[in-house]
Motif scaffolding. Structure first.
Motif, mmCIF file in Angstrom:
data_model
loop_
_atom_site.group_PDB
_atom_site.id
_atom_site.type_symbol
_atom_site.label_atom_id
_atom_site.label_comp_id
_atom_site.label_asym_id
_atom_site.label_seq_id
_atom_site.Cartn_x
_atom_site.Cartn_y
_atom_site.Cartn_z
ATOM 1 N N ALA A 71 0.663 -1.274 0.043
ATOM 2 C CA ALA A 71 0.004 0.113 0.041
ATOM 3 C C ALA A 71 0.790 1.290 0.081
ATOM 4 N N GLU A 72 2.051 1.178 0.714
ATOM 5 C CA GLU A 72 2.807 2.412 0.966
ATOM 6 C C GLU A 72 3.770 2.290 -0.593
ATOM 7 N N HIS A 73 4.046 1.343 -1.417
ATOM 8 C CA HIS A 73 4.745 1.341 -2.314
ATOM 9 C C HIS A 73 6.330 1.155 -1.934
ATOM 10 N N VAL A 74 6.383 0.541 -0.998
ATOM 11 C CA VAL A 74 7.852 0.315 -0.591
ATOM 12 C C VAL A 74 8.103 -1.195 -0.332
ATOM 13 N N SER A 75 9.395 -1.434 0.126
ATOM 14 C CA SER A 75 9.570 -2.911 0.305
ATOM 15 C C SER A 75 9.170 -3.273 1.845
ATOM 16 N N ALA A 76 8.754 -4.494 1.857
ATOM 17 C CA ALA A 76 8.693 -4.978 3.130
ATOM 18 C C ALA A 76 9.714 -4.818 4.195
ATOM 19 N N SER A 77 10.754 -4.902 3.875
ATOM 20 C CA SER A 77 11.867 -4.471 4.383
ATOM 21 C C SER A 77 12.047 -3.196 5.117
ATOM 22 N N ALA A 78 11.584 -2.109 4.123
ATOM 23 C CA ALA A 78 11.526 -0.714 4.617
ATOM 24 C C ALA A 78 10.728 -0.696 5.756
ATOM 25 N N VAL A 79 9.507 -1.361 5.356
ATOM 26 C CA VAL A 79 8.394 -1.398 6.501
ATOM 27 C C VAL A 79 8.980 -1.753 7.912
ATOM 28 N N SER A 80 9.513 -3.024 7.977
ATOM 29 C CA SER A 80 9.992 -3.677 9.134
ATOM 30 C C SER A 80 11.172 -2.717 9.663
ATOM 31 N N GLN A 81 12.114 -2.102 8.800
ATOM 32 C CA GLN A 81 13.127 -1.098 9.431
ATOM 33 C C GLN A 81 12.548 0.165 10.018
ATOM 34 N N ARG A 82 11.553 0.771 9.509
ATOM 35 C CA ARG A 82 10.909 1.802 10.126
ATOM 36 C C ARG A 82 10.039 1.313 11.400
ATOM 37 N N ALA A 83 9.467 0.403 11.400
ATOM 38 C CA ALA A 83 8.685 -0.080 12.610
ATOM 39 C C ALA A 83 9.519 -0.321 13.854
ATOM 40 N N GLY A 84 10.950 -0.841 13.541
ATOM 41 C CA GLY A 84 11.878 -0.889 14.600
ATOM 42 C C GLY A 84 12.352 0.321 15.028
ATOM 43 N N ARG A 85 12.693 1.224 13.874
ATOM 44 C CA ARG A 85 13.395 2.483 14.318
ATOM 45 C C ARG A 85 12.642 3.494 14.969
ATOM 46 N N ASP A 86 11.282 3.454 14.433
ATOM 47 C CA ASP A 86 10.145 4.580 15.151
ATOM 48 C C ASP A 86 9.421 3.945 16.178
ATOM 49 N N GLY A 87 9.712 2.717 16.668
ATOM 50 C CA GLY A 87 9.115 2.316 17.672
ATOM 51 C C GLY A 87 7.497 2.051 17.436
ATOM 52 N N LEU A 88 7.191 1.550 16.326
ATOM 53 C CA LEU A 88 5.786 0.933 16.027
ATOM 54 C C LEU A 88 5.536 -0.201 16.446
ATOM 55 N N ASP A 89 6.365 -1.125 16.550
ATOM 56 C CA ASP A 89 6.179 -2.524 17.118
ATOM 57 C C ASP A 89 5.831 -2.267 18.653
ATOM 58 N N LEU A 90 6.716 -1.472 19.347
ATOM 59 C CA LEU A 90 6.419 -1.207 20.561
ATOM 60 C C LEU A 90 5.025 -0.487 21.057
ATOM 61 N N LEU A 91 4.697 0.261 19.928
ATOM 62 C CA LEU A 91 3.412 0.879 20.198
ATOM 63 C C LEU A 91 2.352 0.141 20.167
ATOM 64 N N VAL A 92 2.397 -0.921 19.078
ATOM 65 C CA VAL A 92 1.448 -1.944 19.077
ATOM 66 C C VAL A 92 1.309 -2.923 20.256
ATOM 67 N N LEU A 93 2.512 -3.128 20.744
ATOM 68 C CA LEU A 93 2.435 -3.849 22.042
ATOM 69 C C LEU A 93 2.037 -3.263 23.147
ATOM 70 N N THR A 94 2.292 -1.684 23.376
ATOM 71 C CA THR A 94 1.841 -0.983 24.366
ATOM 72 C C THR A 94 0.248 -0.914 24.459
ATOM 73 N N SER A 95 -0.186 -0.938 23.162
ATOM 74 C CA SER A 95 -1.587 -0.780 23.092
ATOM 75 C C SER A 95 -2.303 -1.958 23.469
ATOM 76 N N THR A 96 -1.588 -3.051 23.318
ATOM 77 C CA THR A 96 -2.440 -4.371 23.612
ATOM 78 C C THR A 96 -2.441 -4.456 24.962
ATOM 79 N N TYR A 97 -1.210 -4.076 25.828
ATOM 80 C CA TYR A 97 -1.177 -4.352 27.267
ATOM 81 C C TYR A 97 -2.039 -3.199 27.739
ATOM 82 N N LEU A 98 -2.150 -1.898 27.348
ATOM 83 C CA LEU A 98 -3.216 -0.769 27.869
ATOM 84 C C LEU A 98 -4.529 -1.174 27.548
ATOM 85 N N ARG A 99 -4.826 -2.021 26.573
ATOM 86 C CA ARG A 99 -6.271 -2.412 26.298
ATOM 87 C C ARG A 99 -6.817 -3.078 27.319
#
Length: 210
Positions: free
Chosen positions: A179-207
């Motif tokens: 959807a973003e017209h980038v590689s899956a690797s680029a999404v994974s790198q951004r998710a790690g760099r910007d804390g997106l995976d951490l935000l998903v986990l935090t949201s799960t705990y807070l929920r």
């Protein structure tokens, strides 16, 4: 026969409003764009750009607030106050409510608005308070998590926000990459760099906060 009013209940009351709404170039459009997101998450406008809703747990309230916030980001910026306490329906026909739960929510959103004016807390968008006469989630612990989460959210650019929305909607990184017209690797790198995976986990705990 006298009308029987519902018994008071302990619930999570939420008050939200739009940050700097008076500077919006088209307030009517802002209201229209926000309405759908509010309705889907169980909120309703009250006066002006303020809206309210109740949820069965603090975790559910936190999750609903985040859902609305991300649904309209980055175009509309929203802040929230969440209160845990007794809520009483004063009028069943109009749905007017009152009680310590709402007073706690009002205290929380007023603190949020005040905190935003401090440079070190400018990213704060959500806070939580608990009425004095009830037990419930620890105020300091929940707010510590919310402060850190809001700081991370406030540092995201538009693409990272879109990726986060996708991750929270259970889309795969491969589908998000397409959807973003980038590689899956680029999404994974951004998710790690910007804390997106951490935000998903935090949201799960807070929920899950009860």
């Amino acid at each position: 026969m006298a009308e029987v009013k519902p018994e008071p209940s302990i619930t999570a009351a939420v008050i939200g409003d739009v940050v700097a709404s008076r500077s919006a170039p088209d307030r009517r459009a802002l209201h229209r764009d926000l309405s759908g997101a509010l309705r889907d998450a169980g909120f309703a406008f009250t006066v002006g750009d303020e809206f309210q809703g109740t949820h069965p747990s603090v975790g559910a309230a936190i999750d609903a607030a985040l859902t609305v916030r991300l649904a309209v980001a980055p175009d509309i910026d929203i802040r929230f106050g969440i209160g845990w306490g007794q809520v009483t329906v004063l009028d069943t026909e109009t749905g007017i409510q009152d009680g310590p739960g709402w007073w706690a929510a009002r205290e929380a959103i007023e603190w949020t608005a005040s905190a935003q004016r401090q440079s070190g807390l400018a990213a704060v968008r959500t806070s939580y308070r608990r009425a004095a006469d009830v037990t419930g989630p620890n105020v300091d612990a929940v707010n510590a998590a919310l402060l850190c989460r809001d700081h991370l959210l406030g540092s995201l650019d538009d693409r990272s926000l879109r990726i986060l929305k996708g991750l929270l909607s259970n889309h795969t990184k491969k589908d998000i990459a397409a959807a973003e017209h980038v590689s899956a690797s680029a999404v994974s790198q951004r998710a790690g760099r910007d804390g997106l995976d951490l935000l998903v986990l935090t949201s799960t705990y807070l929920r899950g906060v009860r």
